[in-house]
Design an enzyme around this catalytic site. Structure first.
Site, PDB file in Angstrom:
ATOM      1  N   LYS A 216       0.869  -1.190   0.000  1.00 15.66           N
ATOM      2  CA  LYS A 216       0.000   0.000   0.000  1.00 15.66           C
ATOM      3  C   LYS A 216       0.901   1.234   0.000  1.00 15.66           C
ATOM      4  O   LYS A 216       1.497   1.588   1.010  1.00 15.66           O
ATOM      5  CB  LYS A 216      -0.909   0.054   1.234  1.00 15.66           C
ATOM      6  CG  LYS A 216      -1.982   1.139   1.077  1.00 15.66           C
ATOM      7  CD  LYS A 216      -2.295   1.912   2.322  1.00 15.66           C
ATOM      8  CE  LYS A 216      -1.515   3.168   2.558  1.00 15.66           C
ATOM      9  NZ  LYS A 216      -1.680   4.287   1.642  1.00 15.66           N
ATOM     10  N   GLY A 249      -4.460   5.511   4.299  1.00 12.53           N
ATOM     11  CA  GLY A 249      -3.772   4.844   5.397  1.00 12.53           C
ATOM     12  C   GLY A 249      -4.742   4.434   6.476  1.00 12.53           C
ATOM     13  O   GLY A 249      -4.638   3.341   7.049  1.00 12.53           O
ATOM     14  N   GLU A 291      10.353   1.832  10.056  1.00  8.35           N
ATOM     15  CA  GLU A 291      11.390   2.789   9.652  1.00  8.35           C
ATOM     16  C   GLU A 291      10.766   4.169   9.810  1.00  8.35           C
ATOM     17  O   GLU A 291       9.922   4.565   9.009  1.00  8.35           O
ATOM     18  CB  GLU A 291      11.792   2.538   8.188  1.00  8.35           C
ATOM     19  CG  GLU A 291      12.431   1.189   7.934  1.00  8.35           C
ATOM     20  CD  GLU A 291      13.804   1.051   8.572  1.00  8.35           C
ATOM     21  OE1 GLU A 291      14.449   2.063   8.870  1.00  8.35           O
ATOM     22  OE2 GLU A 291      14.222  -0.106   8.792  1.00  8.35           O
ATOM     23  N   CYS A 325      14.159  11.497   5.636  1.00  8.46           N
ATOM     24  CA  CYS A 325      14.168  11.013   7.030  1.00  8.46           C
ATOM     25  C   CYS A 325      15.544  11.152   7.664  1.00  8.46           C
ATOM     26  O   CYS A 325      15.657  11.374   8.866  1.00  8.46           O
ATOM     27  CB  CYS A 325      13.705   9.563   7.076  1.00  8.46           C
ATOM     28  SG  CYS A 325      14.606   8.506   5.944  1.00  8.46           S
ATOM     29  N   GLU A 425      10.909  16.567  14.389  1.00 12.66           N
ATOM     30  CA  GLU A 425      11.159  16.425  12.950  1.00 12.66           C
ATOM     31  C   GLU A 425      10.232  17.378  12.192  1.00 12.66           C
ATOM     32  O   GLU A 425       9.014  17.318  12.348  1.00 12.66           O
ATOM     33  CB  GLU A 425      10.884  14.981  12.510  1.00 12.66           C
ATOM     34  CG  GLU A 425      11.207  14.736  11.057  1.00 12.66           C
ATOM     35  CD  GLU A 425      10.818  13.338  10.588  1.00 12.66           C
ATOM     36  OE1 GLU A 425       9.672  12.922  10.833  1.00 12.66           O
ATOM     37  OE2 GLU A 425      11.666  12.660   9.976  1.00 12.66           O
TER      38      GLU A 425
HETATM   39  P1  NAP Z   1       2.815   8.700   7.340  1.00  7.73           P
HETATM   40  O1  NAP Z   1       1.765   9.735   7.409  1.00  7.73           O
HETATM   41  O2  NAP Z   1       3.111   7.914   8.568  1.00  7.73           O
HETATM   42  O3  NAP Z   1       2.366   7.732   6.142  1.00  7.73           O
HETATM   43  C1  NAP Z   1       3.155   6.649   5.731  1.00  7.73           C
HETATM   44  C2  NAP Z   1       2.264   5.574   5.157  1.00  7.73           C
HETATM   45  O4  NAP Z   1       1.390   5.106   6.186  1.00  7.73           O
HETATM   46  C3  NAP Z   1       1.367   6.059   4.019  1.00  7.73           C
HETATM   47  O5  NAP Z   1       1.213   5.026   3.082  1.00  7.73           O
HETATM   48  C4  NAP Z   1       0.048   6.321   4.733  1.00  7.73           C
HETATM   49  O6  NAP Z   1      -1.072   6.252   3.905  1.00  7.73           O
HETATM   50  C5  NAP Z   1       0.047   5.180   5.745  1.00  7.73           C
HETATM   51  N1  NAP Z   1      -0.833   5.396   6.891  1.00  7.73           N
HETATM   52  C6  NAP Z   1      -1.386   6.551   7.345  1.00  7.73           C
HETATM   53  N2  NAP Z   1      -2.166   6.307   8.425  1.00  7.73           N
HETATM   54  C7  NAP Z   1      -2.109   4.979   8.649  1.00  7.73           C
HETATM   55  C8  NAP Z   1      -2.697   4.111   9.626  1.00  7.73           C
HETATM   56  N3  NAP Z   1      -3.494   4.563  10.583  1.00  7.73           N
HETATM   57  N4  NAP Z   1      -2.384   2.801   9.576  1.00  7.73           N
HETATM   58  C9  NAP Z   1      -1.540   2.319   8.629  1.00  7.73           C
HETATM   59  N5  NAP Z   1      -0.987   3.076   7.671  1.00  7.73           N
HETATM   60  C10 NAP Z   1      -1.256   4.392   7.680  1.00  7.73           C
HETATM   61  O7  NAP Z   1       4.211   9.270   6.870  1.00  7.73           O
HETATM   62  P2  NAP Z   1       4.501  10.199   5.638  1.00  7.73           P
HETATM   63  O8  NAP Z   1       3.992  11.556   5.953  1.00  7.73           O
HETATM   64  O9  NAP Z   1       4.034   9.539   4.395  1.00  7.73           O
HETATM   65  O10 NAP Z   1       6.097  10.170   5.597  1.00  7.73           O
HETATM   66  C11 NAP Z   1       6.876  11.003   6.361  1.00  7.73           C
HETATM   67  C12 NAP Z   1       7.453  10.270   7.541  1.00  7.73           C
HETATM   68  O11 NAP Z   1       8.108   9.088   7.115  1.00  7.73           O
HETATM   69  C13 NAP Z   1       8.517  11.088   8.242  1.00  7.73           C
HETATM   70  O12 NAP Z   1       8.368  10.963   9.627  1.00  7.73           O
HETATM   71  C14 NAP Z   1       9.809  10.443   7.774  1.00  7.73           C
HETATM   72  O13 NAP Z   1      10.902  10.637   8.631  1.00  7.73           O
HETATM   73  C15 NAP Z   1       9.401   9.018   7.694  1.00  7.73           C
HETATM   74  N6  NAP Z   1      10.322   8.277   6.820  1.00  7.73           N
HETATM   75  C16 NAP Z   1      11.180   7.376   7.377  1.00  7.73           C
HETATM   76  C17 NAP Z   1      12.087   6.691   6.573  1.00  7.73           C
HETATM   77  C18 NAP Z   1      13.036   5.672   7.140  1.00  7.73           C
HETATM   78  O14 NAP Z   1      13.553   4.877   6.348  1.00  7.73           O
HETATM   79  N7  NAP Z   1      13.302   5.659   8.431  1.00  7.73           N
HETATM   80  C19 NAP Z   1      12.105   6.935   5.203  1.00  7.73           C
HETATM   81  C20 NAP Z   1      11.217   7.857   4.679  1.00  7.73           C
HETATM   82  C21 NAP Z   1      10.321   8.520   5.497  1.00  7.73           C
HETATM   83  P3  NAP Z   1      -1.698   7.591   3.255  1.00  7.73           P
HETATM   84  O15 NAP Z   1      -0.659   8.124   2.349  1.00  7.73           O
HETATM   85  O16 NAP Z   1      -2.876   7.099   2.531  1.00  7.73           O
HETATM   86  O17 NAP Z   1      -2.007   8.504   4.391  1.00  7.73           O
END
Ligand code: NAP
Length: 521
Positions: A216, A249, A291, A325, A425
């Site tokens: 997803k 999500g 991650e 990230c 962050e």
């Molecule tokens: P996010 O809001 O947590 O979303 C990530 C994924 O999770 C998306 O596919 C999202 O779907 C889904 N999601 C949202 N709510 C959910 C729920 N309740 N249950 C399960 N899945 C759900 O993060 P983001 O804004 O896309 O990305 C930014 C974050 O990712 C930052 O904190 C960044 O540091 C972190 N990141 C970490 C790494 C690493 O390797 N450590 C790499 C890249 C990014 P939707 O898009 O449909 O909302």
């Protein structure tokens, strides 16, 4: 110039700021091929209207009618629509993956190496499409898309195939035989900031291990993932091994993390969502790998070249619009070097233009969405309210960029280590400069965070570089312009996550070790 050109042939990750700067300079002076894909949707038109999911080897209609609009962040216009999948859609994908698991997990290592090679070959054939799609859906500047976004996706498939050739799935010990079995049906949930990198490291590891998957992707950047589905189809991945379900999500992601027939959830994204996933998965004791975010330090040593250090710090926040990230967002500078460092920052900032992602000269594009733009603006205001000194940038959009979710490259100094902008962050182009008096204090400030994803050390003396690099408690430390290694583990300490991706560590996440005692020879 030659060393720079050589670097280009081995592009490391977004995670090596100086590399990005060198790459930009080369492109800026017009020495290499530039993708000139414009707003023309061309061959991607069909995909931008594809409201189907990829389940059991084919594109299938959703069982629901709801859709999600995908917005181009540079134009603020709708670029397409995807299905807001249903739990029934997810169930179908899980059943397909479960059905495919017994035979796929019994394929030989050699068969899976060949499959990964074919996937990488097909991925390469779609290079122009990946560049076009990621530039449009994420607003990632076209040169960065080509050299980093596209390239990282490819590297994971190639590197994993290479590692798999020698990967040991069994081990004979004196008193036991150990066999590593594929973990089972795996749910992969990915974010928007690196649309192919995150999913390709997970997919490559799953395929190498013999696990089947449901992916997803983020709703804001679904098209790169849909291209990957086409790549998998073209590569002849067996039916049911790879399934893609689009949707929100809160519905599909949530259903993946609580589905009783999913054996492993591999998630990349925010800490808040990571917590929810862990809570859901805990109900069935499902394994999770998380991650998550970071607030990484850049320790600038007192013997560092000031301009080099300033360039490194700006690149850290300007690359991918700070939506990285591993971005170094806290520059820890010796108090004695502070004024010179700030002057160097001011002098160098104009070399990092913010603008249209389709322009080959753009270094920094827009934030991915209005929501993300608002978040970044709130943090900049919090920095101003906390009494930090604004060196550059600030709230609002850069001059001449009223349309599109553009932020200004923003640098604060006189930041206290416990200020909100030094602790949370931001995920935008905002740098906090903090001074220190000796190396022990620098390491203490570097580790004064709930996170531990990455760290950077800039300087000359091998002893102090080593002390600083070893002293930072984080999963990936880059010394000066150290290059990315796709075979080395990637992941974080503390609230940056659980588990590791990339290379052999990534494959291990998709395996379960089994001990057999008393096995007859
Ligand atoms: P996010 O809001 O947590 O979303 C990530 C994924 O999770 C998306 O596919 C999202 O779907 C889904 N999601 C949202 N709510 C959910 C729920 N309740 N249950 C399960 N899945 C759900 O993060 P983001 O804004 O896309 O990305 C930014 C974050 O990712 C930052 O904190 C960044 O540091 C972190 N990141 C970490 C790494 C690493 O390797 N450590 C790499 C890249 C990014 P939707 O898009 O449909 O909302």
């Amino acid at each position: 110039m030659l060393p720079l050109m050589i670097t280009l042939f081995y592009p490391p990750a977004c995670y090596t700021p100086l590399f990005l700067y060198k790459m930009f300079i080369i492109i800026h002076i017009g020495n290499i091929y530039l993708c000139t894909q414009s707003q023309d949707k061309g061959a991607c038109n069909d995909m931008y209207n594809n409201v189907k999911h990829f389940i059991n080897g084919e594109w299938v209609e959703s069982t629901g009618n709801e859709t999600i609009d995908v917005i181009n962040p540079a134009t603020e216009e709708k670029m397409g629509t995807i299905s807001a999948g249903t739990e029934e859609d997810l169930d179908k994908a899980v059943q397909a993956a479960r059905k495919a698991f017994p035979s796929f997990s019994n394929t030989t290592r050699e068969e899976r190496v060949k499959l990964l090679d074919r996937i990488a070959d097909e991925y390469e054939k779609r290079k122009d499409d990946f560049i076009k799609v990621i530039t449009q859906e994420l607003g990632s500047p076209v040169t960065f898309t080509e050299k980093t976004q596209y390239e990282m996706g490819l590297r994971h498939f190639r590197e994993t195939a290479k590692i798999l050739r020698d990967f040991e799935f069994t081990e004979q010990r004196e008193g036991s035989f150990i066999q590593k079995d594929a973990i089972g049906v795996s749910g992969l949930i990915t974010p928007w900031n690196f649309p192919t990198n995150q999913l390709s490291t997970k997919l490559a590891s799953a395929i190498a291990a013999g696990s089947t998957v449901i992916l997803k992707p983020a709703s804001q950047t679904p098209y790169a993932a849909m291209l990957v589905a086409e790549v998998f189809e073209a590569a002849g991945v067996p039916k049911g091994v790879f399934n893609l379900v689009n949707g929100s999500g809160s519905k599909i992601g949530n259903a993946i993390s609580s589905h009783p027939d999913i054996d492993f959830v591999s998630f990349t994204g925010s800490g808040g969502v990571g917590t929810k996933i862990m809570e859901n998965a805990a109900q069935d004791i499902t394994k999770v790998s998380l991650e998550l975010g970071g607030k990484s330090p850049i320790i600038i040593l007192d013997d560092a070249d000031v301009k080099y250090a300033a360039r490194n710090a700006i690149t850290n926040i300007a690359a991918n619009t700070g939506q990285v990230c591993t971005a170094g967002t806290r520059a820890l500078v010796p108090a004695s070097m502070h004024d010179e460092f700030i002057e160097a920052i001011k002098e160098l900032l104009p070399e990092f233009p913010v603008g249209d992602p389709q322009d080959k000269n753009t270094f920094t594009g827009p934030q991915v969405s209005e929501e993300q733009w608002n978040t970044v603006q709130d943090y900049i205001q919090k920095g101003i309210d906390s009494g930090a000194t604004l060196v550059a940038g600030g709230t609002g959009k850069p001059d001449g960029l009223e349309t599109g979710f553009y932020s200004k490259l923003t640098v604060f100094t006189d930041v206290n280590r416990d200020d909100t902008i030094a602790q949370e962050e931001i995920f935008g182009p905002v740098l906090s400069v903090i001074t220190y008096n000796d190396l022990d204090e620098a390491i203490e400030i570097a580790n004064d965070t709930i996170y531990g994803l990455a760290g950077y050390v800039v300087g000359e003396n091998p002893e102090t570089l080593t002390k600083a690099a070893k002293g930072i408690r984080a999963g990936r430390i880059t010394v000066n312009d150290g290059k990315a290694d796709f075979s080395a583990p990637f992941g974080g300490f503390g609230q940056s996550g659980i588990g590791r991706e990339w290379g052999d560590y990534g494959i291990e996440e998709f395996l379960e070790p089994k001990t057999i005692l008393g096995l007859p020879n």
